[in-house]
Design an enzyme around this catalytic site. Sequence first.
Site: not given
Length: 122
Positions: A33, A102
Amino acid sequence: MYTEKVMDHFQNPRNVGEIEDADGVGEVGNVKCGDIMRIYLKVEDNVIKDIKFRTFGCGAAIATSSVITEMAVDKTIDEALELTNKQVAEELGGLPPVKMHCSNLAADALKTAIEDYKKNNK
């Protein structure tokens, strides 16, 4: 898609910056990402007294970096090591499934900074 708390930490991140004479620094990234997080620690008497972060990434990456700094400050090293990605996500009121990585990065960056601190203070 994001909770109010995620948006608040993204738009008004806490503890942004660097600590020049940090006692521990941890950096992690996710190639998939493109998120990169670096956490800086200042430790006194085995307690995290100051913590800052620099994150390059999406809103969720910035929000999780911000919230983990708030969760870790004033905790002992051992208490901070126990913080989990699930706790980070819960503190933010949840994250979309595609953004859960995350919270993993934030928890991993903190653990990496603590490992660096321990290595430097044997």
